[in-house]
Motif scaffolding. Structure first.
Motif, PDB file in Angstrom:
ATOM      1  N   HIS A   1       0.812  -1.219   0.000  1.00  0.00           N
ATOM      2  CA  HIS A   1       0.000   0.000   0.000  1.00  0.00           C
ATOM      3  C   HIS A   1       0.846   1.271   0.000  1.00  0.00           C
ATOM      4  CE1 HIS A   1      -2.951   2.983   0.972  1.00  0.00           C
ATOM      5  NE2 HIS A   1      -2.467   3.167   2.198  1.00  0.00           N
ATOM      6  N   ASN A   2       1.812   1.339   0.902  1.00  0.00           N
ATOM      7  CA  ASN A   2       2.597   2.567   1.050  1.00  0.00           C
ATOM      8  C   ASN A   2       4.060   2.401   0.670  1.00  0.00           C
ATOM      9  OD1 ASN A   2       0.474   4.172   2.036  1.00  0.00           O
ATOM     10  ND2 ASN A   2       0.723   3.322   4.098  1.00  0.00           N
ATOM     11  N   PHE A   3       4.445   1.223   0.133  1.00  0.00           N
ATOM     12  CA  PHE A   3       5.861   0.983  -0.120  1.00  0.00           C
ATOM     13  C   PHE A   3       6.060   0.438  -1.533  1.00  0.00           C
ATOM     14  CE2 PHE A   3       5.252   0.535   4.443  1.00  0.00           C
ATOM     15  CZ  PHE A   3       6.212   1.409   4.939  1.00  0.00           C
ATOM     16  N   ASP A   4       7.095   0.946  -2.188  1.00  0.00           N
ATOM     17  CA  ASP A   4       7.459   0.441  -3.511  1.00  0.00           C
ATOM     18  C   ASP A   4       8.232  -0.862  -3.355  1.00  0.00           C
ATOM     19  OD1 ASP A   4       7.859   0.199  -6.191  1.00  0.00           O
ATOM     20  OD2 ASP A   4       9.357   1.803  -6.355  1.00  0.00           O
ATOM     21  N   ARG A   5       8.310  -1.611  -4.440  1.00  0.00           N
ATOM     22  CA  ARG A   5       9.063  -2.861  -4.429  1.00  0.00           C
ATOM     23  C   ARG A   5      10.557  -2.542  -4.406  1.00  0.00           C
ATOM     24  NH1 ARG A   5       6.844  -4.890  -8.480  1.00  0.00           N
ATOM     25  NH2 ARG A   5       5.421  -6.351  -7.460  1.00  0.00           N
ATOM     26  N   VAL A   6      11.301  -3.304  -3.614  1.00  0.00           N
ATOM     27  CA  VAL A   6      12.751  -3.123  -3.506  1.00  0.00           C
ATOM     28  C   VAL A   6      13.420  -4.340  -4.132  1.00  0.00           C
ATOM     29  CG1 VAL A   6      14.713  -2.808  -1.957  1.00  0.00           C
ATOM     30  CG2 VAL A   6      12.503  -1.758  -1.410  1.00  0.00           C
ATOM     31  N   CYS A   7      14.324  -4.101  -5.092  1.00  0.00           N
ATOM     32  CA  CYS A   7      14.986  -5.182  -5.819  1.00  0.00           C
ATOM     33  C   CYS A   7      16.471  -5.222  -5.462  1.00  0.00           C
ATOM     34  CB  CYS A   7      14.833  -4.995  -7.327  1.00  0.00           C
ATOM     35  SG  CYS A   7      13.117  -4.863  -7.891  1.00  0.00           S
ATOM     36  N   GLN A   8      17.035  -6.411  -5.593  1.00  0.00           N
ATOM     37  CA  GLN A   8      18.462  -6.584  -5.331  1.00  0.00           C
ATOM     38  C   GLN A   8      19.018  -7.587  -6.336  1.00  0.00           C
ATOM     39  OE1 GLN A   8      19.520  -7.177  -1.229  1.00  0.00           O
ATOM     40  NE2 GLN A   8      21.395  -8.290  -1.747  1.00  0.00           N
ATOM     41  N   LYS A   9      20.228  -7.335  -6.808  1.00  0.00           N
ATOM     42  CA  LYS A   9      20.847  -8.195  -7.798  1.00  0.00           C
ATOM     43  C   LYS A   9      21.238  -9.527  -7.183  1.00  0.00           C
ATOM     44  CE  LYS A   9      24.364  -8.112 -11.424  1.00  0.00           C
ATOM     45  NZ  LYS A   9      25.470  -7.327 -12.032  1.00  0.00           N
ATOM     46  N   CYS A  10      21.023 -10.605  -7.965  1.00  0.00           N
ATOM     47  CA  CYS A  10      21.391 -11.938  -7.484  1.00  0.00           C
ATOM     48  C   CYS A  10      22.908 -12.053  -7.346  1.00  0.00           C
ATOM     49  CB  CYS A  10      20.885 -13.006  -8.456  1.00  0.00           C
ATOM     50  SG  CYS A  10      19.093 -13.207  -8.485  1.00  0.00           S
ATOM     51  N   PRO A  11      23.366 -12.915  -6.458  1.00  0.00           N
ATOM     52  CA  PRO A  11      24.811 -13.136  -6.336  1.00  0.00           C
ATOM     53  C   PRO A  11      25.400 -13.668  -7.645  1.00  0.00           C
ATOM     54  CG  PRO A  11      23.630 -14.049  -4.454  1.00  0.00           C
ATOM     55  CD  PRO A  11      22.592 -13.677  -5.466  1.00  0.00           C
ATOM     56  N   ARG A  12      26.694 -13.570  -7.776  1.00  0.00           N
ATOM     57  CA  ARG A  12      27.387 -14.015  -8.981  1.00  0.00           C
ATOM     58  C   ARG A  12      27.140 -15.505  -9.220  1.00  0.00           C
ATOM     59  NH1 ARG A  12      31.669 -12.015 -11.936  1.00  0.00           N
ATOM     60  NH2 ARG A  12      32.943 -13.571 -13.030  1.00  0.00           N
ATOM     61  N   GLY A  13      26.814 -15.837 -10.456  1.00  0.00           N
ATOM     62  CA  GLY A  13      26.565 -17.230 -10.802  1.00  0.00           C
ATOM     63  C   GLY A  13      25.139 -17.676 -10.558  1.00  0.00           C
ATOM     64  N   GLN A  14      24.278 -16.759 -10.117  1.00  0.00           N
ATOM     65  CA  GLN A  14      22.887 -17.111  -9.864  1.00  0.00           C
ATOM     66  C   GLN A  14      21.964 -16.216 -10.699  1.00  0.00           C
ATOM     67  OE1 GLN A  14      21.806 -17.269  -5.728  1.00  0.00           O
ATOM     68  NE2 GLN A  14      23.681 -18.353  -5.118  1.00  0.00           N
ATOM     69  N   THR A  15      20.731 -16.653 -10.828  1.00  0.00           N
ATOM     70  CA  THR A  15      19.761 -15.895 -11.611  1.00  0.00           C
ATOM     71  C   THR A  15      18.359 -16.218 -11.109  1.00  0.00           C
ATOM     72  OG1 THR A  15      19.002 -15.362 -13.851  1.00  0.00           O
ATOM     73  CG2 THR A  15      19.490 -17.665 -13.407  1.00  0.00           C
ATOM     74  N   THR A  16      17.354 -15.704 -11.797  1.00  0.00           N
ATOM     75  CA  THR A  16      15.957 -15.961 -11.435  1.00  0.00           C
ATOM     76  C   THR A  16      15.213 -16.499 -12.660  1.00  0.00           C
ATOM     77  OG1 THR A  16      15.366 -13.679 -11.977  1.00  0.00           O
ATOM     78  CG2 THR A  16      15.919 -14.148  -9.686  1.00  0.00           C
ATOM     79  N   ASN A  17      14.022 -17.019 -12.412  1.00  0.00           N
ATOM     80  CA  ASN A  17      13.222 -17.571 -13.508  1.00  0.00           C
ATOM     81  C   ASN A  17      12.591 -16.488 -14.370  1.00  0.00           C
ATOM     82  OD1 ASN A  17      13.623 -20.324 -13.066  1.00  0.00           O
ATOM     83  ND2 ASN A  17      12.111 -20.343 -11.406  1.00  0.00           N
ATOM     84  N   GLY A  18      12.305 -15.350 -13.760  1.00  0.00           N
ATOM     85  CA  GLY A  18      11.630 -14.290 -14.503  1.00  0.00           C
ATOM     86  C   GLY A  18      11.636 -13.011 -13.705  1.00  0.00           C
ATOM     87  N   THR A  19      10.599 -12.194 -13.894  1.00  0.00           N
ATOM     88  CA  THR A  19      10.512 -10.918 -13.189  1.00  0.00           C
ATOM     89  C   THR A  19       9.851 -11.104 -11.825  1.00  0.00           C
ATOM     90  OG1 THR A  19       8.403 -10.442 -14.265  1.00  0.00           O
ATOM     91  CG2 THR A  19      10.383  -9.632 -15.349  1.00  0.00           C
ATOM     92  N   ASN A  20      10.227 -10.212 -10.900  1.00  0.00           N
ATOM     93  CA  ASN A  20       9.644 -10.159  -9.549  1.00  0.00           C
ATOM     94  C   ASN A  20       9.789 -11.480  -8.789  1.00  0.00           C
ATOM     95  OD1 ASN A  20       8.847  -7.540 -10.181  1.00  0.00           O
ATOM     96  ND2 ASN A  20       6.812  -8.181 -10.851  1.00  0.00           N
ATOM     97  N   SER A  21      10.877 -12.203  -9.073  1.00  0.00           N
ATOM     98  CA  SER A  21      11.127 -13.437  -8.324  1.00  0.00           C
ATOM     99  C   SER A  21      11.613 -13.100  -6.921  1.00  0.00           C
ATOM    100  CB  SER A  21      12.171 -14.293  -9.048  1.00  0.00           C
ATOM    101  OG  SER A  21      11.690 -14.700 -10.310  1.00  0.00           O
TER     102      SER A  21
END
Length: 309
Positions: A107-127
């Motif tokens: 409600h009052n807060f935006d999403r906070v993102c952080q880069k994955c550690p080296r050698g790692q990734t995510t399946n898609g957006t907003n993981s």
């Protein structure tokens, strides 16, 4: 005496300056003088200190709860947005692939993102979690078994065979038509107008002794060489006593009035007798007979002769 004076001084200051003196009021109330008072309509107090004015929802917000004495108005921004600085609904940022969200959009807060550690990734957006990147699989060349679809092979072969047969039939029909047309052109009544080269070709192609023979038309099919029933068929057409009958044909073939009168002695066989007598001549060709029948406007009789040209 001093305490009483101090009390009245405090009361005066509280009344004039409106400074709250009590800090133990319940939610929905505020301190006033030495006591508490309830918040007016349109105001609220969560801590029991000061009544604050109720908020108003923005146009794009959804009202979830009206303002009450203990809680402010609760408004909700559309999905995918958050209330920024209590003034505007802003779109939540998106955590792209390779980043994960530390704080979800609310409600009052935006999403906070952080880069994955080296050698790692995510399946898609907003993981919400990262995982170790898998190693690319080894490219193993697989030998595919060749499957022969026999129905298609047989069908294709049959189609090719049919097309070949059709082509051969067409080829021979066209060749025969052209040969027959050339033969007719060679023996037609305008052969004498052809040049010497064409006449020579005619003589060679149709096994004629010389080009002059082709030009003189002596090689054309003679009336005496065709079946006798043609004469009887022509008799059925030309014997009846009406205009353009055998008598007109006799005149075109060069017979005199006396000759015609002689043939007229046997009216039932007049046409046969006429053509039999004419066929004994040198130029009694089917071409000439055909042309004469067309000339006297008897195409019905000419059709009997045409297949033998």
């Amino acid at each position: 005496m001093a305490k009483c004076l101090l009390f009245f001084t405090a009361c005066f200051i509280s009344t004039v300056v409106n400074i709250p003196l009590n800090t133990n009021c319940a939610p929905g109330e505020e301190s006033f003088l030495m006591g508490c008072k309830s918040c007016e309509v349109g105001y609220y107090s969560r801590d029991g200190l000061v009544c604050k004015k109720c908020s108003t929802c923005l146009d794009i917000q959804t009202l979830l709860r009206e303002c009450i004495s203990t809680e402010d108005t609760f408004c909700l921004c559309p999905e995918g947005t958050y209330l920024q600085n209590n003034t505007i609904c802003s779109r939540c940022q998106k955590c792209e692939k390779g980043t994960f969200q530390v704080v979800d959009c609310s409600h009052n807060f935006d999403r906070v993102c952080q880069k994955c550690p080296r050698g790692q990734t995510t399946n898609g957006t907003n993981s919400k979690t990262c995982f170790v990147k898998p190693n690319p699989p080894d490219l193993v060349e697989t030998k595919k078994e060749t499957v022969i679809k026999w129905p298609y092979v047989v069908g294709g072969a049959a189609l090719v065979s049919v097309l070949c047969v059709v082509f051969l039939i067409y080829y021979f029909l066209v060749k025969r038509f052209k040969t027959r047309k050339r033969f007719i052109d060679c023996r037609g009544k305008n052969v004498s107008l052809l040049n010497e080269n064409v006449l020579s070709d005619c003589a060679t192609e149709f096994n004629i002794a010389s080009s002059s023979e082709c030009a003189n038309q002596t090689w054309q099919k003679q009336l005496k060489d065709v079946p006798a029933d043609i004469l009887f068929e022509l008799g059925k057409k030309l014997n009846p006593a009406f205009a353009n009958n055998w008598k007109v044909l006799a005149g075109q073939l060069g017979y005199t009035y006396e000759d015609i009168a002689h043939f007229d002695l046997s009216p039932k066989t007049a046409t046969v007798d006429l053509l039999h007598d004419w066929s004994t001549g040198e130029n009694a060709t089917l071409n000439i007979l055909y042309d004469k029948l067309i000339l006297i406007k008897r195409p019905d009789a000419a059709e009997i002769v045409r297949p033998y040209l």
